[in-house]
Design an enzyme around this catalytic site. Structure first.
Site, short mmCIF file in Angstrom:
data_model
loop_
_atom_site.label_atom_id
_atom_site.label_comp_id
_atom_site.label_asym_id
_atom_site.label_seq_id
_atom_site.Cartn_x
_atom_site.Cartn_y
_atom_site.Cartn_z
N LYS A 112 0.86 -1.47 -0.29
CA LYS A 112 0.27 0.19 -0.32
C LYS A 112 0.71 0.89 -0.20
CE LYS A 112 -3.92 -1.84 1.61
NZ LYS A 112 -5.88 -1.45 2.38
N LYS A 193 -3.84 -11.13 -6.98
CA LYS A 193 -4.59 -11.62 -6.86
C LYS A 193 -5.93 -10.33 -7.08
CE LYS A 193 -6.36 -9.08 -2.36
NZ LYS A 193 -6.73 -9.04 -1.54
N LYS A 196 -10.35 -4.67 -5.31
CA LYS A 196 -10.11 -3.97 -5.99
C LYS A 196 -10.03 -2.58 -6.74
CE LYS A 196 -13.14 -3.66 -1.45
NZ LYS A 196 -12.25 -2.75 -0.75
#
Ligand code: ADP
Ligand code: TRP
Length: 338
Positions: A112, A193, A196
């Protein structure tokens, strides 16, 4: 067994979330041996870039989604994380027994931080400690999540152990509960994976219409070397995309007929004769049918936001009672009660 899990209100739910976690939430809730706690992790979600005007809608929409998928407020405690102040209180206490180095190792933090370079905030770094507090404040035994959260669960156990060793036993060491499909891959980049953040075409939202599902599956990456699955040698085929589509088919196959279709498709896939022109529409239909009931209930709940708010208020009352009790026990153990 006390089961607890949370999910962030950010963007749409996709079939990865469903097959990795939410399906299991409903199943665990419907087993009367369990006591279940599920919450909307809004404090976690503000560690990412977001629009404060949209957040209330995202919280209500996610709650309505969970209810429409089958979570039942008569059986489970359903609540909003930020309505229970104890989560943040316990995070602070856990911060003081968590080495910096352990947080620096967290894969999700590293990913992130790399994807939001302008916003590497302390909350993003401390995210796993808040997660440990979410879990341990209710003394949860087991946590149903997808594979990407397992590292956070290991840290949670580590924090529980360290606290118990230092101050006396308060917490259990909760274990992750994984489904048979803990990691569904992206439709457009099957080495990553499903998420969103991969863009709309990379995932199937549980709210997608049958037409949209058909279109997304049609354009999903299957086997390299053409869409007919026939390449000169099986060794030349990379099958990650195809494998993932088969995993998804298997996960949604319920009836005897659907299971036997799966066995056939799997066999064709293995010997390189799978016809995607037949398999893909069948897969799209299977997924669309699975969520027909959800779509109906969800449309009804959209008319009734007051009911959704009431569910969260009732849940908060139950969660607060337990959270305050644990916090008092913790404050006593660490020497803050005068
Ligand atoms: P996203 O990566 O789309 O933002 P979240 O982080 O909100 O998903 O995940 C919510 C829950 O769904 C977690 O329990 C997570 O482990 C699970 N999950 C997310 N993506 C997948 C996936 N591709 N396969 C299986 N489970 C997943
Ligand atoms: N980090 C989880 C996710 O991204 C959400 C979450 C927050 C959670 N707190 C939790 C999951 C506690 C399980 C238990 O999906």
């Amino acid at each position: 067994m006390r089961i607890l899990s949370g999910i962030q209100p950010s963007g749409e739910l996709h079939i990865g979330n469903y097959l990795g976690a939410l399906k299991n939430w409903v199943k665990l809730q419907n087993d009367s041996k369990n006591e279940c706690w599920f919450f909307v992790a809004d404090y976690h979600s503000i560690t990412e870039n977001y629009d404060p005007k949209e957040k209330p809608k995202e919280i209500l929409n996610l709650t309505a989604d969970l209810l429409s998928l089958g979570l039942n407020p008569e059986k489970s405690v359903i609540f909003q994380q930020s309505q229970i102040p104890g989560h943040a209180d316990l995070t602070w206490i856990f911060n003081t027994i968590t080495p910096l180095g352990e947080l620096e190792r967290m894969t999700q933090y590293k990913d992130k931080a790399a994807s939001q370079k302008q916003n590497i905030n302390v909350g993003l770094f401390d995210y796993p400690v808040l997660m440990a507090a979410d879990i341990l404040i209710y003394k949860s035994d087991a946590v149903p999540v997808g594979e990407d959260q397992v590292q956070h669960l290991e840290l949670t156990r580590e924090i529980a152990r360290r606290f118990n060793d230092k101050f006396g036993k308060v917490f259990p060491e909760p274990k992750p509960l994984l489904t048979e499909t803990p990691r569904i891959m992206s439709l457009t980049a099957p080495d990553k994976k499903m998420s969103k953040s991969g863009g709309e075409k990379s995932y199937i939202a549980i709210s997608d219409s049958p037409e949209v599902i058909k279109e997304k599956i049609k354009t999903a990456v299957s086997d390299a070397g053409g869409d007919n699955g026939k390449s000169p040698s099986p060794r030349l085929r990379t099958t990650k995309g195809g494998d993932n589509l088969l995993v998804i088919f298997n996960a949604f196959a319920e009836t005897k007929e659907e299971k036997s279709d799966y066995s056939n498709y799997k066999r064709y896939h293995e010997d390189g004769t799978l016809k995607y022109a037949e398999f893909k529409p069948a897969l799209a239909e299977l997924i669309a049918n699975h969520f027909a009931d959800y779509r109906k209930k969800r449309a009804e709940l959209s008319e009734n936001p007051d009911y959704v708010k009431q569910v969260l208020a009732d849940g908060a009352a139950k969660a607060s009672a337990i959270a305050s009790k644990t916090l008092l026990e913790v404050r006593t153990k660490i020497g803050l009660i005068i």
